[in-house]
Design a protein around this motif. Structure first.
Motif, PDB file in Angstrom:
ATOM      1  N   ILE A 129      48.967  32.759  36.340  1.00 17.42           N
ATOM      2  CA  ILE A 129      48.528  34.128  36.036  1.00 17.42           C
ATOM      3  C   ILE A 129      47.039  34.205  35.714  1.00 17.42           C
ATOM      4  O   ILE A 129      46.318  35.040  36.294  1.00 17.42           O
ATOM      5  CB  ILE A 129      49.389  34.727  34.898  1.00 17.42           C
ATOM      6  N   PRO A 130      46.472  33.367  34.821  1.00 16.89           N
ATOM      7  CA  PRO A 130      45.014  33.447  34.590  1.00 16.89           C
ATOM      8  C   PRO A 130      44.192  33.146  35.843  1.00 16.89           C
ATOM      9  O   PRO A 130      43.159  33.765  36.078  1.00 16.89           O
ATOM     10  CB  PRO A 130      44.770  32.399  33.495  1.00 16.89           C
ATOM     11  N   ARG A 131      44.658  32.196  36.666  1.00 15.68           N
ATOM     12  CA  ARG A 131      43.929  31.865  37.899  1.00 15.68           C
ATOM     13  C   ARG A 131      43.929  33.038  38.856  1.00 15.68           C
ATOM     14  O   ARG A 131      42.907  33.327  39.503  1.00 15.68           O
ATOM     15  CB  ARG A 131      44.578  30.653  38.572  1.00 15.68           C
ATOM     16  N   LEU A 132      45.036  33.738  38.976  1.00 15.27           N
ATOM     17  CA  LEU A 132      45.105  34.892  39.869  1.00 15.27           C
ATOM     18  C   LEU A 132      44.171  35.992  39.403  1.00 15.27           C
ATOM     19  O   LEU A 132      43.438  36.583  40.216  1.00 15.27           O
ATOM     20  CB  LEU A 132      46.546  35.417  39.930  1.00 15.27           C
ATOM     21  N   PHE A 133      44.151  36.279  38.102  1.00 17.35           N
ATOM     22  CA  PHE A 133      43.244  37.291  37.579  1.00 17.35           C
ATOM     23  C   PHE A 133      41.795  36.908  37.834  1.00 17.35           C
ATOM     24  O   PHE A 133      40.957  37.748  38.200  1.00 17.35           O
ATOM     25  CB  PHE A 133      43.485  37.507  36.085  1.00 17.35           C
ATOM     26  N   SER A 134      41.449  35.639  37.628  1.00 13.40           N
ATOM     27  CA  SER A 134      40.081  35.171  37.848  1.00 13.40           C
ATOM     28  C   SER A 134      39.672  35.356  39.302  1.00 13.40           C
ATOM     29  O   SER A 134      38.579  35.855  39.599  1.00 13.40           O
ATOM     30  CB  SER A 134      39.961  33.703  37.443  1.00 13.40           C
ATOM     31  N   LEU A 194      40.953  37.412  41.625  1.00 10.03           N
ATOM     32  CA  LEU A 194      40.892  38.819  42.022  1.00 10.03           C
ATOM     33  C   LEU A 194      39.649  39.509  41.474  1.00 10.03           C
ATOM     34  O   LEU A 194      39.033  40.328  42.156  1.00 10.03           O
ATOM     35  CB  LEU A 194      42.156  39.541  41.559  1.00 10.03           C
ATOM     36  N   THR A 195      39.250  39.188  40.245  1.00  5.43           N
ATOM     37  CA  THR A 195      38.054  39.811  39.686  1.00  5.43           C
ATOM     38  C   THR A 195      36.794  39.346  40.405  1.00  5.43           C
ATOM     39  O   THR A 195      35.852  40.134  40.596  1.00  5.43           O
ATOM     40  CB  THR A 195      37.920  39.496  38.185  1.00  5.43           C
ATOM     41  N   HIS A 196      36.752  38.081  40.840  1.00  7.23           N
ATOM     42  CA  HIS A 196      35.583  37.593  41.585  1.00  7.23           C
ATOM     43  C   HIS A 196      35.528  38.175  42.995  1.00  7.23           C
ATOM     44  O   HIS A 196      34.451  38.465  43.512  1.00  7.23           O
ATOM     45  CB  HIS A 196      35.605  36.063  41.663  1.00  7.23           C
ATOM     46  N   GLN A 197      36.690  38.356  43.618  1.00  2.00           N
ATOM     47  CA  GLN A 197      36.719  38.834  44.993  1.00  2.00           C
ATOM     48  C   GLN A 197      36.540  40.343  45.097  1.00  2.00           C
ATOM     49  O   GLN A 197      35.835  40.829  45.979  1.00  2.00           O
ATOM     50  CB  GLN A 197      38.049  38.438  45.653  1.00  2.00           C
ATOM     51  N   ASN A 241      32.470  45.880  40.080  1.00  2.00           N
ATOM     52  CA  ASN A 241      31.996  46.649  38.925  1.00  2.00           C
ATOM     53  C   ASN A 241      32.434  46.054  37.590  1.00  2.00           C
ATOM     54  O   ASN A 241      32.197  46.649  36.542  1.00  2.00           O
ATOM     55  CB  ASN A 241      32.509  48.094  39.029  1.00  2.00           C
ATOM     56  N   VAL A 242      33.065  44.884  37.640  1.00  2.00           N
ATOM     57  CA  VAL A 242      33.499  44.231  36.403  1.00  2.00           C
ATOM     58  C   VAL A 242      32.297  43.570  35.745  1.00  2.00           C
ATOM     59  O   VAL A 242      31.530  42.864  36.409  1.00  2.00           O
ATOM     60  CB  VAL A 242      34.595  43.186  36.693  1.00  2.00           C
ATOM     61  N   PRO A 243      32.062  43.779  34.446  1.00  2.00           N
ATOM     62  CA  PRO A 243      30.907  43.157  33.763  1.00  2.00           C
ATOM     63  C   PRO A 243      30.957  41.636  33.846  1.00  2.00           C
ATOM     64  O   PRO A 243      32.025  41.026  33.945  1.00  2.00           O
ATOM     65  CB  PRO A 243      31.049  43.645  32.318  1.00  2.00           C
ATOM     66  N   VAL A 303      33.296  35.818  33.218  1.00  2.11           N
ATOM     67  CA  VAL A 303      33.202  34.519  32.549  1.00  2.11           C
ATOM     68  C   VAL A 303      34.427  34.278  31.675  1.00  2.11           C
ATOM     69  O   VAL A 303      34.999  33.175  31.671  1.00  2.11           O
ATOM     70  CB  VAL A 303      31.913  34.434  31.714  1.00  2.11           C
ATOM     71  N   LEU A 304      34.851  35.298  30.945  1.00  2.71           N
ATOM     72  CA  LEU A 304      36.010  35.159  30.067  1.00  2.71           C
ATOM     73  C   LEU A 304      37.268  34.827  30.859  1.00  2.71           C
ATOM     74  O   LEU A 304      38.016  33.906  30.505  1.00  2.71           O
ATOM     75  CB  LEU A 304      36.211  36.450  29.266  1.00  2.71           C
ATOM     76  N   ILE A 305      37.496  35.544  31.953  1.00  2.00           N
ATOM     77  CA  ILE A 305      38.704  35.320  32.742  1.00  2.00           C
ATOM     78  C   ILE A 305      38.649  33.955  33.434  1.00  2.00           C
ATOM     79  O   ILE A 305      39.662  33.252  33.531  1.00  2.00           O
ATOM     80  CB  ILE A 305      38.883  36.456  33.768  1.00  2.00           C
TER      81      ILE A 305
END
Length: 212
Positions: free
Chosen positions: A153-158, A160-163, A167-169, A174-176
């Motif tokens: 789950i954390p890897r998937l969130f990381s 998706l946010t990079h790809q 607009n994600v800060p 970095v946190l994810i």
């Protein structure tokens, strides 16, 4: 970058192997020793290790061919693949497409295999005659399932946010990213420790002793 992503792919393969082991142990227990021989376990281990080493190589090759003319400071606490290639002064679509292939084509297949295995395991557990037998059998898989969720789950969130999270800060990225490196090794001792009867009883005695 190579070792971070290589270890991730290797660990994902280990979870698949563990799911296969649990499937044989619960759905075909009488043949567990004859199916999972030492030779087969050694071959599976080697295949998992080689897969992790080979799949990550294109990450390094593609990233090394890009020109980096702006800065060499990675905006992250580690060399995460997309965080590195986004520094390039060139088109990074090939790296992005390969990352998508790895996540959905390779890791996604791992998740599908694990899901199919545990679906069959759950069906076998539900067919057991008594509630005590069902709880005892499911208890052998509960820690594995919790470890899988903490890993994927954390890897998937990381990813998706990079790809897709333009607009994600930055501090959220970095946190994810740190979560999928820190959360699994942090939770695994708790997950497997609580499921061990001796450790659980020892902790219980410690809490009782410390109570006023």
């Amino acid at each position: 970058m190579y070792f971070i992503h290589g270890f991730f792919m290797t660990e994902s393969g280990i979870f698949v192997a563990m799911a296969f082991d649990r499937y044989i142990a619960i759905c075909n227990p009488l043949r567990h020793a004859t199916i999972l021989t030492n030779r087969l376990v050694a071959m599976i281990s080697l295949a998992v290790l080689l897969r992790g080493c080979i799949i990550v190589l294109p990450y390094i090759l593609l990233a090394s061919q890009r020109p980096y003319c702006r800065t060499n400071f990675v905006p992250n606490t580690h060399c995460e693949h997309m965080a590195v290639v986004k520094l390039a002064c060139a088109d990074i679509r090939v790296s992005s497409y390969y990352a998508l292939f790895v996540v959905f084509g390779v890791t996604g297949l791992d998740v599908v295999f694990i899901t199919v295995s545990y679906t069959r395991i759950l069906r076998a557990i539900l067919r057991l005659p008594t509630k005590a037998a069902r709880l005892k059998t499911f208890g052998t898989c509960g820690s594995h399932l919790c470890a899988i969720l903490a890993f994927y789950i954390p890897r998937l969130f990381s990813f998706l946010t990079h790809q897709f999270g333009q607009n994600v800060p930055l501090h959220v990225h970095v946190l994810i990213s740190n979560m999928y490196l820190v959360v699994p090794p942090l939770l695994n001792p708790i997950i497997y420790g609580v499921s061990t009867k001796q450790i659980r009883s020892h902790l219980f005695r410690l809490f009782i002793k410390d109570m006023p």
